[in-house]
Design an enzyme around this catalytic site. Structure first.
Site, PDB file in Angstrom:
ATOM      1  N   HIS A   1      -0.585 -19.879   6.601  1.00 11.85           N
ATOM      2  CA  HIS A   1      -0.003 -19.661   7.941  1.00 11.85           C
ATOM      3  C   HIS A   1      -1.095 -19.756   9.006  1.00 11.85           C
ATOM      4  CE1 HIS A   1       3.363 -18.596  10.420  1.00 11.85           C
ATOM      5  NE2 HIS A   1       2.956 -17.382  10.731  1.00 11.85           N
TER       6      HIS A   1
ATOM      7  N   HIS B   1       8.864 -10.586   8.577  1.00  8.84           N
ATOM      8  CA  HIS B   1       7.433 -10.361   8.810  1.00  8.84           C
ATOM      9  C   HIS B   1       6.963  -9.096   8.107  1.00  8.84           C
ATOM     10  CE1 HIS B   1       8.482 -13.162  12.010  1.00  8.84           C
ATOM     11  NE2 HIS B   1       7.208 -13.503  12.033  1.00  8.84           N
TER      12      HIS B   1
ATOM     13  N   ASP C   1       5.949 -13.393   6.823  1.00  8.54           N
ATOM     14  CA  ASP C   1       4.837 -14.006   7.550  1.00  8.54           C
ATOM     15  C   ASP C   1       3.867 -12.974   8.121  1.00  8.54           C
ATOM     16  OD1 ASP C   1       6.380 -16.241   7.089  1.00  8.54           O
ATOM     17  OD2 ASP C   1       6.309 -16.972   9.150  1.00  8.54           O
TER      18      ASP C   1
ATOM     19  N   HIS D   1      -3.344 -17.653  13.569  1.00 11.27           N
ATOM     20  CA  HIS D   1      -2.011 -17.663  14.164  1.00 11.27           C
ATOM     21  C   HIS D   1      -2.004 -18.343  15.535  1.00 11.27           C
ATOM     22  CE1 HIS D   1       2.149 -16.364  14.836  1.00 11.27           C
ATOM     23  NE2 HIS D   1       2.177 -16.189  13.540  1.00 11.27           N
TER      24      HIS D   1
HETATM   25 ZN   LIG Z   1       3.674 -16.052  12.164  1.00  8.91          ZN
END
Ligand SMILES: [Zn+2]
Length: 198
Positions: A72, A166, A21, A76
Site C-alpha cells: 500500500h 481499515h 488497509d 500513503h
Molecule cells: Zn490507505
C-alpha cells in the site's frame, strides 16, 4: 498477472472478501487478528511501508495467521501524478520493508492509496502484484460508530464484493468491533467469506 484492477471475491453467489488497509497498527491489528481467527476468515492486509518498519512483529503475526499481504506504498502518498519510475521505486522500497519483517513473504497485491491509481496498476503488475480495488467502502476512516459500521456492512454487501476496511491510520477499534458483529449477522443471511478472485 494483469494490470486490470480486480474487485471481486472468489466463488459465486453470496461471497465477499474483506481487506484491511493502512496497518500494521499494533493494538487494532492484533485485536482484528483475534477476531478473524475466531470467525475463521482469511483476509488481505494492505501494508504501509513506514508502518511495517515501525511494527515488523505485527506483520509476522499477520502472516503466521495465514492472511495475504498487499503493498500500500511507503508513506500513503497520492501517486496520481507520479511517473512510473517514481512509483516503481516506492513499491520496491515497500516490498523490501515487508521482506525485512518477513523474509519469505509473498506480496500478491497492490492497492493505491486513496484509490488514486495513476500509472500504478501497470507498475504493480510488472512487479508481480495484482492491483486490487474494492466494491464496498464503509467509510471507517471517519469512524461513525460501531452500530453504523455494522449497518453499512450488513446492508452494503453485494455478491462477489471486495470490501475495504481499515486497521490503521488512526483509532480503528470501531472497525474491529464492527467486523466482529457483522460476520455472524452476515453468515446468518447465508453470506460466506473468501479471498479475492485472483
Ligand atoms: Zn490507505
Amino acid at each position: 498477472m494483469s494490470a486490470d484492477i480486480v474487485d471481486t471475491a472468489r466463488g459465486g453467489g453470496r461471497v465477499v472478501s474483506f481487506t484491511f488497509d493502512d496497518g500494521p497498527n499494533p493494538i487494532d491489528t492484533l485485536r482484528l487478528l483475534t477476531v478473524l481467527r475466531r470467525h475463521r476468515i482469511a483476509a488481505v492486509f494492505f501494508l504501509c511501508g513506514e508502518q511495517v518498519e515501525a511494527h515488523p512483529e505485527v506483520v509476522r503475526r499477520i502472516v503466521a495467521d495465514g492472511h495475504r499481504l498487499g503493498n500500500h506504498s511507503m508513506h500513503h502518498d497520492d501517486m496520481t501524478t507520479w511517473s512510473p519510475e517514481r512509483i516503481e521505486a516506492d513499491l520496491r522500497e515497500t516490498n523490501e520493508a515487508i521482506r525485512r519483517a518477513v523474509p519469505q513473504a509473498r506480496i500478491r497485491y497492490f492497492r493505491a492509496p486513496y484509490g488514486a491509481w495513476g500509472s500504478s496498476p501497470e507498475v504493480a503488475a510488472a512487479l508481480g502484484m495484482q492491483p486490487l480495488g474494492w466494491r464496498l467502502a464503509v467509510g471507517d476512516w471517519e469512524p461513525p460508530g460501531t452500530d453504523e459500521l455494522v449497518r453499512r456492512l450488513r446492508d452494503g454487501v453485494t455478491p462477489g464484493a471486495v470490501v475495504l476496511l481499515h486497521d490503521g491510520g488512526g483509532d480503528r477499534s470501531q472497525s474491529v468491533d464492527a467486523v466482529d458483529r457483522a460476520v455472524p449477522a452476515l453468515r446468518a443471511r447465508r453470506w460466506r467469506f473468501a479471498l479475492p478472485a485472483c
